[in-house]
Design a protein around this motif. Structure first.
Motif, PDB file in Angstrom:
ATOM      1  N   ASN A  41     -60.812 -54.883  19.711  1.00 16.77           N
ATOM      2  CA  ASN A  41     -60.811 -54.535  21.143  1.00 16.77           C
ATOM      3  C   ASN A  41     -59.788 -53.451  21.483  1.00 16.77           C
ATOM      4  N   PHE A  42     -59.528 -52.562  20.554  1.00 20.38           N
ATOM      5  CA  PHE A  42     -58.767 -51.341  20.849  1.00 20.38           C
ATOM      6  C   PHE A  42     -59.183 -50.266  19.853  1.00 20.38           C
ATOM      7  N   ASP A  43     -58.890 -49.006  20.195  1.00 22.16           N
ATOM      8  CA  ASP A  43     -59.339 -47.862  19.403  1.00 22.16           C
ATOM      9  C   ASP A  43     -58.443 -47.685  18.180  1.00 22.16           C
ATOM     10  N   LEU A  44     -58.905 -48.191  17.045  1.00 28.08           N
ATOM     11  CA  LEU A  44     -58.107 -48.126  15.817  1.00 28.08           C
ATOM     12  C   LEU A  44     -57.994 -46.691  15.303  1.00 28.08           C
ATOM     13  N   LYS A  45     -59.039 -45.906  15.491  1.00 25.98           N
ATOM     14  CA  LYS A  45     -58.970 -44.508  15.074  1.00 25.98           C
ATOM     15  C   LYS A  45     -57.855 -43.779  15.813  1.00 25.98           C
ATOM     16  N   LYS A  46     -57.797 -43.968  17.114  1.00 28.91           N
ATOM     17  CA  LYS A  46     -56.763 -43.317  17.919  1.00 28.91           C
ATOM     18  C   LYS A  46     -55.373 -43.720  17.451  1.00 28.91           C
ATOM     19  N   LEU A  47     -55.193 -45.015  17.172  1.00 31.33           N
ATOM     20  CA  LEU A  47     -53.893 -45.507  16.722  1.00 31.33           C
ATOM     21  C   LEU A  47     -53.518 -44.919  15.366  1.00 31.33           C
ATOM     22  N   CYS A  48     -54.461 -44.903  14.431  1.00 29.67           N
ATOM     23  CA  CYS A  48     -54.163 -44.424  13.077  1.00 29.67           C
ATOM     24  C   CYS A  48     -54.073 -42.904  12.991  1.00 29.67           C
ATOM     25  N   PHE A  49     -54.953 -42.215  13.716  1.00 33.26           N
ATOM     26  CA  PHE A  49     -55.035 -40.763  13.578  1.00 33.26           C
ATOM     27  C   PHE A  49     -53.902 -40.039  14.313  1.00 33.26           C
ATOM     28  N   ASN A  50     -53.585 -40.469  15.534  1.00 28.38           N
ATOM     29  CA  ASN A  50     -52.561 -39.743  16.299  1.00 28.38           C
ATOM     30  C   ASN A  50     -51.760 -40.644  17.229  1.00 28.38           C
ATOM     31  N   GLY A  51     -51.645 -41.914  16.884  1.00 23.41           N
ATOM     32  CA  GLY A  51     -50.854 -42.825  17.696  1.00 23.41           C
ATOM     33  C   GLY A  51     -49.371 -42.705  17.405  1.00 23.41           C
ATOM     34  N   GLU A  52     -48.576 -43.469  18.116  1.00 19.89           N
ATOM     35  CA  GLU A  52     -47.134 -43.496  17.878  1.00 19.89           C
ATOM     36  C   GLU A  52     -46.847 -44.349  16.646  1.00 19.89           C
ATOM     37  N   LEU A  53     -45.953 -43.869  15.787  1.00 20.00           N
ATOM     38  CA  LEU A  53     -45.633 -44.591  14.563  1.00 20.00           C
ATOM     39  C   LEU A  53     -45.082 -45.982  14.873  1.00 20.00           C
ATOM     40  N   THR A  54     -44.285 -46.087  15.940  1.00 25.95           N
ATOM     41  CA  THR A  54     -43.714 -47.388  16.292  1.00 25.95           C
ATOM     42  C   THR A  54     -44.806 -48.396  16.662  1.00 25.95           C
ATOM     43  N   GLU A  55     -45.875 -47.921  17.296  1.00 24.65           N
ATOM     44  CA  GLU A  55     -46.980 -48.805  17.666  1.00 24.65           C
ATOM     45  C   GLU A  55     -47.809 -49.172  16.433  1.00 24.65           C
ATOM     46  N   LEU A  56     -48.021 -48.182  15.566  1.00 20.69           N
ATOM     47  CA  LEU A  56     -48.791 -48.420  14.343  1.00 20.69           C
ATOM     48  C   LEU A  56     -48.091 -49.424  13.448  1.00 20.69           C
ATOM     49  N   THR A  57     -46.766 -49.344  13.348  1.00 18.30           N
ATOM     50  CA  THR A  57     -46.026 -50.183  12.416  1.00 18.30           C
ATOM     51  C   THR A  57     -45.732 -51.585  12.943  1.00 18.30           C
ATOM     52  N   LYS A  58     -46.151 -51.896  14.180  1.00 14.04           N
ATOM     53  CA  LYS A  58     -46.079 -53.282  14.626  1.00 14.04           C
ATOM     54  C   LYS A  58     -46.977 -54.104  13.702  1.00 14.04           C
ATOM     55  N   THR A  59     -46.423 -55.146  13.121  1.00 13.49           N
ATOM     56  CA  THR A  59     -47.102 -55.855  12.040  1.00 13.49           C
ATOM     57  C   THR A  59     -48.511 -56.298  12.399  1.00 13.49           C
ATOM     58  N   GLU A  60     -48.723 -56.787  13.623  1.00 17.24           N
ATOM     59  CA  GLU A  60     -50.049 -57.278  13.991  1.00 17.24           C
ATOM     60  C   GLU A  60     -51.055 -56.143  14.162  1.00 17.24           C
ATOM     61  N   ASN A  61     -50.578 -54.900  14.375  1.00 14.13           N
ATOM     62  CA  ASN A  61     -51.457 -53.730  14.384  1.00 14.13           C
ATOM     63  C   ASN A  61     -51.626 -53.158  12.982  1.00 14.13           C
ATOM     64  N   LEU A  62     -50.517 -53.132  12.253  1.00 15.49           N
ATOM     65  CA  LEU A  62     -50.501 -52.464  10.948  1.00 15.49           C
ATOM     66  C   LEU A  62     -51.369 -53.174   9.925  1.00 15.49           C
TER      67      LEU A  62
END
Length: 318
Positions: A41-62
């Motif tokens: 229920n969120f845009d994983l491409k957006k997070l991985c391709f050009n998201g903030e590293l701090t948001e990407l590295t949150k364990t439940e997202n990463l």
């Protein structure tokens, strides 16, 4: 036939932009990311391709992001080359990626499992209370003994990853991890604190392991289609009955990566292919078992070289 192992990385392999090139060249990879986005229920491409590293590295997202990158890579690789694995091995979270690609876990379930695994592990120890450190240039016996001396009769610090002969990771309460690194550096070792959100693969993760076991019991698993190496035993899974037990034990037990690679060498594996983000496992295999040629599917030059290899031959180069 050429014996091959597919390798699946865990946390620490991520970078902003991961998967973007892969999705541009592979429709099946792009659809895999879209499928994961719908599940999460969120845009994983957006997070991985050009998201903030701090948001990407949150364990439940990463964790679901790393898993999706690996499954997308596996699907794209097998579509491109038609090659099958003799063995699969995943580092930490990568073990779930390996089991998914081996057909034991449905992808939809794997994405949910990875996200909750990350959430449970993050919640197990309060922020800034735990820590992990990579130790180099000292024997594993000295590291193990120092951890025991500092921990005493507690489980406050222990070895969490046997990555290579020259890289062993310790995990536990921050103050005790710092004590261990201080003692070992005074003995001539090199120590580096890792940028992680929790002390993984140690007894402090028991609350996460308990929650994870309860969650895994909700799912249906199938027998693996390929031989998948367990991080806990450094041996292949024997059947679907051991999946829950191994994945739960893995959370509180050290990753036996050195022994896993040595096992593959004894089984005369000749070629390793890393499927996922980066080249962490490629580099570890080059160090642990230099007799095994290894490439990463996340590198254009390696992909070109793989195109020059007959992956169904008994020889690497014709």
């Amino acid at each position: 036939m050429l014996r091959k192992v597919f390798l699946f990385p865990g946390q620490g392999s991520q970078y902003v932009g991961m998967g973007e090139k892969l999705c541009k060249r592979s429709e099946i990879a792009s659809k895999t990311f879209d499928e994961a986005s719908e599940i999460l229920n969120f845009d994983l491409k957006k997070l991985c391709f050009n998201g903030e590293l701090t948001e990407l590295t949150k364990t439940e997202n990463l964790q679901p992001a790393i898993l999706t990158m690996s499954v997308a890579s596996f699907r794209a690789f097998t579509e491109q080359f038609g090659a099958r694995a003799d063995y699969m091995a995943g580092h930490s979270l990568g073990e779930i990626s390996a089991l998914t690609c081996a057909g034991a876990i449905a992808f939809e379930d794997a994405v949910k499992i990875a996200r909750l695994r990350g959430k449970f592990m993050q919640e197990a120890v309060a922020e800034n209370v735990g820590a992990m450190a990579a130790i180099r240039n000292i024997d594993k016996e000295s590291i193990e003994l120092t951890c025991k001396q500092v921990a005493g009769d507690k489980d406050s610090v222990s070895v969490s990853n046997y990555n290579s002969r020259n890289q062993i990771v310790v995990s536990g309460y921050k103050e005790d991890v710092l004590k261990v690194t201080e003692i070992l550096t005074n003995m001539g070792a090199e120590a580096k604190m890792l940028q992680v959100s929790a002390p993984f693969h140690c007894p402090l993760m028991q609350p996460a392991a308990d929650k994870f076991k309860t969650e895994l019991e909700k799912y249906t698993f199938k027998d693996v289609r390929y031989k998948v190496i367990s991080n806990v035993t450094a041996r292949p899974y024997e059947g679907k009955e051991s999946i829950i037990e191994n994945l739960v034990k893995q959370i509180v037990s050290p990753v036996q990566w050195i022994e896993s690679m040595l096992y593959l060498r004894r089984k005369t594996v000749e070629l390793g292919i890393e499927l996922g983000a980066g080249s962490v496992l490629k580099n570890l295999m080059l160090y642990n078992t230099p007799s095994i040629r290894v490439f990463t599917y996340d590198n254009d030059n390696d992909i070109k070289t793989l195109g020059e290899i007959d992956l169904t031959s008994k020889y690497i180069f014709l």
